[in-house]
Design an enzyme around this catalytic site. Structure first.
Site, mmCIF file in Angstrom:
data_model
loop_
_atom_site.group_PDB
_atom_site.id
_atom_site.type_symbol
_atom_site.label_atom_id
_atom_site.label_comp_id
_atom_site.label_asym_id
_atom_site.label_seq_id
_atom_site.Cartn_x
_atom_site.Cartn_y
_atom_site.Cartn_z
ATOM 1 N N ARG A 1 0.864 -1.179 0.000
ATOM 2 C CA ARG A 1 0.000 0.000 0.000
ATOM 3 C C ARG A 1 0.900 1.229 0.000
ATOM 4 O O ARG A 1 1.544 1.526 0.992
ATOM 5 C CB ARG A 1 -0.852 -0.043 1.274
ATOM 6 C CG ARG A 1 -1.951 0.965 1.349
ATOM 7 C CD ARG A 1 -2.513 0.994 2.772
ATOM 8 N NE ARG A 1 -1.666 1.798 3.625
ATOM 9 C CZ ARG A 1 -1.410 1.560 4.897
ATOM 10 N NH1 ARG A 1 -1.895 0.518 5.503
ATOM 11 N NH2 ARG A 1 -0.627 2.373 5.596
ATOM 12 N N HIS B 1 -3.301 4.346 5.075
ATOM 13 C CA HIS B 1 -4.376 3.345 5.182
ATOM 14 C C HIS B 1 -5.697 3.941 4.692
ATOM 15 O O HIS B 1 -6.385 3.366 3.858
ATOM 16 C CB HIS B 1 -4.518 2.867 6.629
ATOM 17 C CG HIS B 1 -5.761 2.082 6.870
ATOM 18 N ND1 HIS B 1 -5.950 0.826 6.359
ATOM 19 C CD2 HIS B 1 -6.904 2.389 7.529
ATOM 20 C CE1 HIS B 1 -7.164 0.384 6.707
ATOM 21 N NE2 HIS B 1 -7.760 1.316 7.412
ATOM 22 N N TYR C 1 4.464 4.865 11.264
ATOM 23 C CA TYR C 1 4.843 3.460 11.477
ATOM 24 C C TYR C 1 5.653 2.844 10.338
ATOM 25 O O TYR C 1 5.921 1.653 10.336
ATOM 26 C CB TYR C 1 3.595 2.618 11.768
ATOM 27 C CG TYR C 1 2.462 2.776 10.765
ATOM 28 C CD1 TYR C 1 2.489 2.084 9.565
ATOM 29 C CD2 TYR C 1 1.390 3.624 11.024
ATOM 30 C CE1 TYR C 1 1.464 2.225 8.640
ATOM 31 C CE2 TYR C 1 0.355 3.775 10.109
ATOM 32 C CZ TYR C 1 0.398 3.068 8.922
ATOM 33 O OH TYR C 1 -0.612 3.221 8.007
HETATM 34 C C1 TPP Z 1 -13.763 -6.346 12.224
HETATM 35 C C2 TPP Z 1 -13.031 -5.066 12.025
HETATM 36 N N1 TPP Z 1 -12.116 -4.681 12.937
HETATM 37 C C3 TPP Z 1 -11.461 -3.520 12.802
HETATM 38 C C4 TPP Z 1 -11.716 -2.703 11.746
HETATM 39 C C5 TPP Z 1 -10.969 -1.381 11.586
HETATM 40 N N2 TPP Z 1 -10.068 -1.503 10.436
HETATM 41 C C6 TPP Z 1 -10.430 -1.048 9.231
HETATM 42 S S1 TPP Z 1 -9.352 -1.467 8.062
HETATM 43 C C7 TPP Z 1 -8.330 -2.211 9.165
HETATM 44 C C8 TPP Z 1 -7.074 -2.853 8.698
HETATM 45 C C9 TPP Z 1 -7.347 -3.812 7.603
HETATM 46 O O1 TPP Z 1 -6.166 -4.396 7.181
HETATM 47 P P1 TPP Z 1 -6.135 -5.441 6.006
HETATM 48 O O2 TPP Z 1 -7.172 -6.496 6.235
HETATM 49 O O3 TPP Z 1 -4.753 -5.890 5.849
HETATM 50 O O4 TPP Z 1 -6.624 -4.616 4.724
HETATM 51 P P2 TPP Z 1 -6.042 -3.242 4.156
HETATM 52 O O5 TPP Z 1 -6.725 -2.142 4.886
HETATM 53 O O6 TPP Z 1 -4.587 -3.236 4.332
HETATM 54 O O7 TPP Z 1 -6.458 -3.230 2.726
HETATM 55 C C10 TPP Z 1 -8.862 -2.127 10.442
HETATM 56 C C11 TPP Z 1 -8.229 -2.653 11.649
HETATM 57 C C12 TPP Z 1 -12.686 -3.126 10.813
HETATM 58 N N3 TPP Z 1 -13.010 -2.388 9.748
HETATM 59 N N4 TPP Z 1 -13.321 -4.307 10.975
#
Ligand code: TPP
Lengths: 325, 359
Positions: free
Chosen positions: B260, B264, B273
């Protein structure tokens, strides 16, 4: 004394409790290096290290479930869930286990766990970032549910929650995370769980609310005063156990009451308050107890958010309606 | 064509790649047989994604967009996989799949409308088989498995593809989805975009396993790691996994190894980070640049082509922005009317009260 907002006050409470009691550990998603997505846990990792400030894998059931094991074994975990909307993967752990350990072990074990999370609407967030489902938690025997609405209360209530022998859900109204600043004592202090706070006295009508609904309730009370209506505003603060004495005393004095909450209406915590008032103060009432609430709908995205959240105009309207009943 | 799925062992950390970071073909025998038009279409979607992404960030800074999760750096993973998905198959996206959704036929103005805070943007047009974006991480793989399983029960020749991140592989629901898919041989492709971070949490904090792809082995089906910044490899692997699903071969797990490049979301500050050096390392592996070099080598890319393309997609993005911004605001009724097929009296009463308050 420093003027702090709710985020800083909670951060201070966490620092002090971790300093005072080495059993206290903080765990959750992004709580360490990032200091939490709302920066509530900033500085903890640097001060207390990786053993006590733990960035976990992305798994709410994992966070709460392991925190239960930690708590029963002898630590004092403070788990952070990133938003209330992401609490639900942890429901089984909370409802089937955290809430029942004391009962199921007939008192041999208990679960001194705090689960903190931001909740509520009003920040124009994406889906699942705005709900308030405190009633589901309050409906679960064995859980305590606390919602501060000011920095002073946030600190004192969190310290009590951490020292409490039972699991406490600590809901942080994110709309007002940084909206209010007030003097917060540097020294440690506690505010007992289970006590409401009278924010403003008045003899004509009792207005009950919590979280981010407190500021519009206070504004409505000020507006009402200009029209000669003295509104008593009470911040419930502790949803479970709740302060029945303060609630009933107020209604016995005023004879009229309104509950304001942003959660959905049906089976919202307002319904419990109305029932309690009916059971314990029926003969004092001069008007039906009213509720101003969110709807029984999915919380809308930002373009329609304004329709959903109660505001001071609605509250003042309802106050007048109840006064002229 | 060689089978890619069995060729790379995720336990050994082997990764499928066709184009290296400089756009050179490293595995000519794996090169998918795509027409020049297809190749140019892939490139166009990647450039469109980049331009739309930049626009979204700009609009967010101006207060015209809500929170937004950028695709930047993951264009090859999204475009390559979505392009391999037949129109009748179903896609299950997360919040980061703008590019994949557009490839699958979602109008860009819908995606924009959604991020501007109008839920209507989540409704895919009739005939565009995309589930609503899933924001609760790790929950939607179960739906993809259920839908694929249903297609199998009904005898439909339909497969499903579900997107999720490295973080998503830590949720319990993800594991239940993998297990069900294996047990019931559901025609599902699990497409993991391992972009190395879940907000601030690095991949290593999600699992002690060497790769994410190897998780499939424990559930009884194939897992493969692919260079997620190589659009040809992503396309070829996904195509094969989809073909396998249609042929009754059951599920496949694809780990697209990518990065990415942006924050985020617009609420995040990635500099807290990760280091500049790390980001620079991945900038060099930009999926668009690499594919551009490849196209140039084939005589399909030149400066004036790029300029024309940029003009075209910029206009398209501007038009989508206008359309989304000029969309009528949701009405009070809009908040209520999709809750149930028929409104219960409670909702009718609450709506009437709201309309009365609004005057
Ligand atoms: C069940 C849940 N817990 C926490 C969140 C908050 N949150 C949104 S995106 C994210 C990180 C997601 O990481 P990843 O699955 O690697 O996908 P990326 O965002 O890197 O595409 C978090 C913790 C959420 N949306 N859903």
């Amino acid at each position: 004394m420093a003027r702090l907002n709710i985020v800083d006050a909670i951060n201070l409470a966490l620092h002090q409790e971790m300093e005072r009691d080495e059993r206290v550990v903080v765990l959750g998603e992004d709580v360490g290096r990032n200091g939490g997505v709302f920066r509530v846990t900033v500085g903890l990792l640097e001060k207390f290290g990786e053993n006590r400030v733990i960035d976990t894998p992305l798994a709410e059931s994992g966070i709460v479930g392991t925190a239960i094991g930690m708590a029963v074994y002898g630590l004092r975990p403070v788990a952070e869930l990133q938003f209330m909307g992401f609490l639900y993967p942890a429901f089984d752990q909370l409802i089937s286990h955290a809430a029942r350990i004391r009962t199921r072990s007939r008192g041999r074990f208990h679960c001194p766990l705090v689960v903190r999370m931001p909740y509520g609407g009003g920040i124009k967030a994406p889906e699942h970032h705005s709900e308030s489902t405190e009633a589901i938690l309050a409906h679960t025997p064995g859980l305590k549910v606390v919602i501060p609405s000011t920095p002073y209360d946030a600190k004192g209530l969190l310290i009590s929650a951490i020292r409490d022998p039972d699991p406490v859900i600590f809901l942080e109204p994110k709309k007002v995370y940084r909206a209010i600043k007030e003097e917060v004592p540097e020294e440690e202090y506690t505010i007992p769980l289970g006590q409401a706070k009278i924010l403003r006295e008045g003899g004509h009508l009792s207005l009950f609310s919590w979280g981010a609904m407190v500021p519009p309730s206070l504004k409505a009370a000020t507006l009402a005063q200009k029209e000669g209506i003295e509104v008593e505003v009470i911040d419930i603060r502790s949803i479970y156990p709740f302060d029945i004495d303060t609630i009933i005393n107020s209604v016995q004095k005023t004879g009229r009451a309104i509950v304001v909450h942003e959660a959905a209406r049906t089976c919202g915590f307002g319904a419990e308050l109305v029932a309690q008032i009916n059971e314990k103060a029926m003969l004092y009432l001069q008007a039906p107890v009213e509720r101003i609430t969110g709807f029984d709908t999915v919380f809308p995205l930002l373009k329609a958010e304004e329709y959903y959240l109660p505001n001071e105009n609605q509250i003042i309207k309802e106050i007048k309606k109840v006064m002229t009943f | 064509m060689l089978s890619l799925l069995g060729k790379y062992d995720p336990l050994k950390g082997e990764m499928a790649q066709i184009l290296d970071k400089d756009g050179r073909i490293v595995n000519p025998d794996l090169e998918p047989k795509l027409s020049n038009d297809d190749l140019k279409t892939l490139y166009r979607f990647m450039v469109l994604s980049r331009v739309a992404d930049d626009k979204a960030l700009k609009l967010q800074r101006q207060g015209r967009f809500g929170t937004y999760a950028p695709v930047r750096g993951q264009e090859a993973a999204e475009v390559g996989s979505a392009y391999a998905l037949p129109r009748s198959d179903w896609m299950f996206p997360t919040f980061r799949e703008m590019a994949a959704m557009v490839v699958k036929g979602m109008p860009l103005e819908s995606v924009f409308l959604y991020w501007m805070g109008n839920e209507l943007g989540n409704a895919a047009p009739e005939g565009v088989n995309i589930f609503p974006i899933s924001i609760p991480v790790g929950t939607q793989p179960l739906h993809a498995v259920g839908a694929a399983w249903a297609a199998k029960i009904k005898g439909d020749d339909v497969a499903t593809l579900v997107y999720f991140g490295d973080g998503g592989t830590s949720e319990g629901d993800f594991h239940e989805a993998m297990n069900f898919a294996g047990v019931f041989q559901a025609p599902t492709v699990f497409f993991c975009q391992n972009n190395q971070y879940a907000i601030s949490i690095p991949r290593a904090r999600q699992t002690a396993a060497k790769t994410l792809a190897q998780k499939a082995i424990a559930y009884g089906f194939a897992g493969v790691q692919v260079d997620g910044n190589d659009v040809l490899a992503v396309y070829a692997i996904t195509k094969e996994a989809i073909a396998k699903a249609h042929a009754g071969g059951g599920p496949t797990f694809i780990e697209a190894y990518t990065y990415r490049l942006s924050h985020h979301t617009t609420s995040d500050d990635a500099t807290r980070y990760r280091t500049k050096e790390e980001v620079a390392f991945w900038e060099e592996r930009d999926p668009i640049k690499r594919f551009q070099v490849y196209l140039q080598g084939k005589g399909l890319w030149a400066d004036d082509y790029e300029k024309g393309l940029l003009d075209e997609v910029t206009q398209l993005v501007d038009k989508a922005t206008d359309k989304a911004e000029n969309w009528p605001a949701p009405s009070p009724e809009d908040v209520f009317k999709y809750t149930y097929a028929e409104m219960p009296w409670t909702l009718k009463e609450q709506l009437a009260k709201l309309l009365e308050t609004l005057g």
